[in-house]
Design an enzyme around this catalytic site. Structure first.
Site, mmCIF file in Angstrom:
data_model
loop_
_atom_site.group_PDB
_atom_site.id
_atom_site.type_symbol
_atom_site.label_atom_id
_atom_site.label_comp_id
_atom_site.label_asym_id
_atom_site.label_seq_id
_atom_site.Cartn_x
_atom_site.Cartn_y
_atom_site.Cartn_z
ATOM 1 N N GLY A 1 -5.220 -60.454 -5.263
ATOM 2 C CA GLY A 1 -3.616 -59.887 -4.477
ATOM 3 C C GLY A 1 -3.100 -61.536 -3.494
ATOM 4 N N GLU B 1 -13.956 -63.847 -2.549
ATOM 5 C CA GLU B 1 -13.429 -65.557 -3.312
ATOM 6 C C GLU B 1 -13.850 -65.814 -4.669
ATOM 7 O OE1 GLU B 1 -10.772 -67.106 -0.956
ATOM 8 O OE2 GLU B 1 -11.440 -66.150 0.514
ATOM 9 N N CYS C 1 4.962 -59.917 4.218
ATOM 10 C CA CYS C 1 5.412 -61.364 3.977
ATOM 11 C C CYS C 1 5.656 -61.860 5.163
ATOM 12 C CB CYS C 1 7.130 -61.246 3.318
ATOM 13 S SG CYS C 1 7.469 -63.236 3.289
ATOM 14 N N CYS D 1 9.975 -61.911 5.806
ATOM 15 C CA CYS D 1 10.775 -61.462 5.992
ATOM 16 C C CYS D 1 10.187 -59.388 6.158
ATOM 17 C CB CYS D 1 12.252 -61.278 3.930
ATOM 18 S SG CYS D 1 10.587 -60.656 2.987
ATOM 19 N N CYS E 1 6.085 -62.970 -0.066
ATOM 20 C CA CYS E 1 7.023 -61.971 -0.792
ATOM 21 C C CYS E 1 7.580 -63.183 -2.440
ATOM 22 C CB CYS E 1 7.939 -61.151 -0.589
ATOM 23 S SG CYS E 1 8.969 -61.957 -0.370
ATOM 24 N N CYS F 1 10.342 -64.957 -0.810
ATOM 25 C CA CYS F 1 10.925 -66.181 0.037
ATOM 26 C C CYS F 1 9.634 -67.344 -0.477
ATOM 27 C CB CYS F 1 10.259 -65.529 1.900
ATOM 28 S SG CYS F 1 10.966 -64.099 2.382
HETATM 29 MG MG MG Z 1 -10.938 -62.873 1.855
HETATM 30 ZN ZN ZN Z 2 9.800 -62.244 2.036
#
Ligand code: MG
Ligand code: ZN
Ligand code: ADP
Length: 187
Positions: A13, A87, A143, A146, A181, A184
């Site tokens: 992510g 990482e 985000c 937003c 997001c 954006c």
């Molecule tokens: Mg991390």
């Molecule tokens: Zn956003």
């Protein structure tokens, strides 16, 4: 017995999604089970601490800093149950093959890493790792614009959205990263 437990778990992510927190949560559970765990991080990531994996909310554990993926082999013993790497996207591509070898040997491999770079494109070898994984958890952040679930990392250079062609290292510029997001995110 160890052979049956080998697997690759990838936590992925954008930045601030809680990848490191989730990795640490799994490591802590394994500590309660008295398993032998090795936690690694690439030496390039010296955010907050040397020899420690630290999340944005200051959760942490001791870690071994490595500069090359193959350095991992120097620490593996017959007793190693779990290898965790935070990482992982900052290591070299050999990391993927090492994860496979470790899992084949019966070691539970738990790794976290960004799936995209600041441009929003796949991050180096992460697509291959995500494909080979036994389990993938793709987390989202919030985000900052937003408040929708954020899947991207916005790079800001001197307070403005970075350009697609900006080099990874910009001398003399102030840099920041924030979670955004799809809508954006700006490049
Ligand atoms: Mg991390
Ligand atoms: Zn956003
Ligand atoms: P990652 O490893 O994915 O970058 P961390 O596990 O280090 O994430 O940190 C996650 C923590 O970051 C959250 O629990 C929260 O305290 C904090 N945080 C800061 N900004 C945000 C954001 N925009 N969305 C979600 N969490 C955020």
């Amino acid at each position: 017995m160890r052979n049956q437990t080998g697997r690759i778990e990838v936590i992925t992510g954008p930045m601030y999604a809680g990848k490191t927190e989730e990795l640490l949560r799994r490591v802590r559970r394994a500590e309660y089970a008295e398993e032998n765990i090795l936690v690694f991080k690439p030496v390039i990531d010296n955010r907050y601490a040397e020899g420690e994996v630290v999340s944005h909310n200051k959760s942490h554990t001791r870690s071994i800093n490595i500069s090359k993926a193959k350095d991992i082999w120097n620490f593996i013993t017959d007793d190693t149950d779990i290898v965790a790497i935070d990482e992982i996207q900052f290591l070299d591509e050999e990391a993927v093959d090492i994860c496979e070898d470790l899992a084949d040997q019966g070691i539970r491999v738990i790794v976290s890493g960004l799936d995209r770079n600041f441009r929003g494109d796949p991050f180096s070898f992460m697509p291959r790792l995500l494909t080979l994984a036994d389990q993938v958890d793709k987390l989202t952040a919030v985000c900052v614009k937003c408040h929708a679930p954020a899947t991207r990392t916005q790079r800001l250079v001197n307070g403005k959205p970075a350009n697609y062609d900006d080099p990874i290292i910009l001398i003399g510029a102030t840099e920041a990263y924030e979670a955004r997001c799809r809508h954006c995110h700006q490049v």
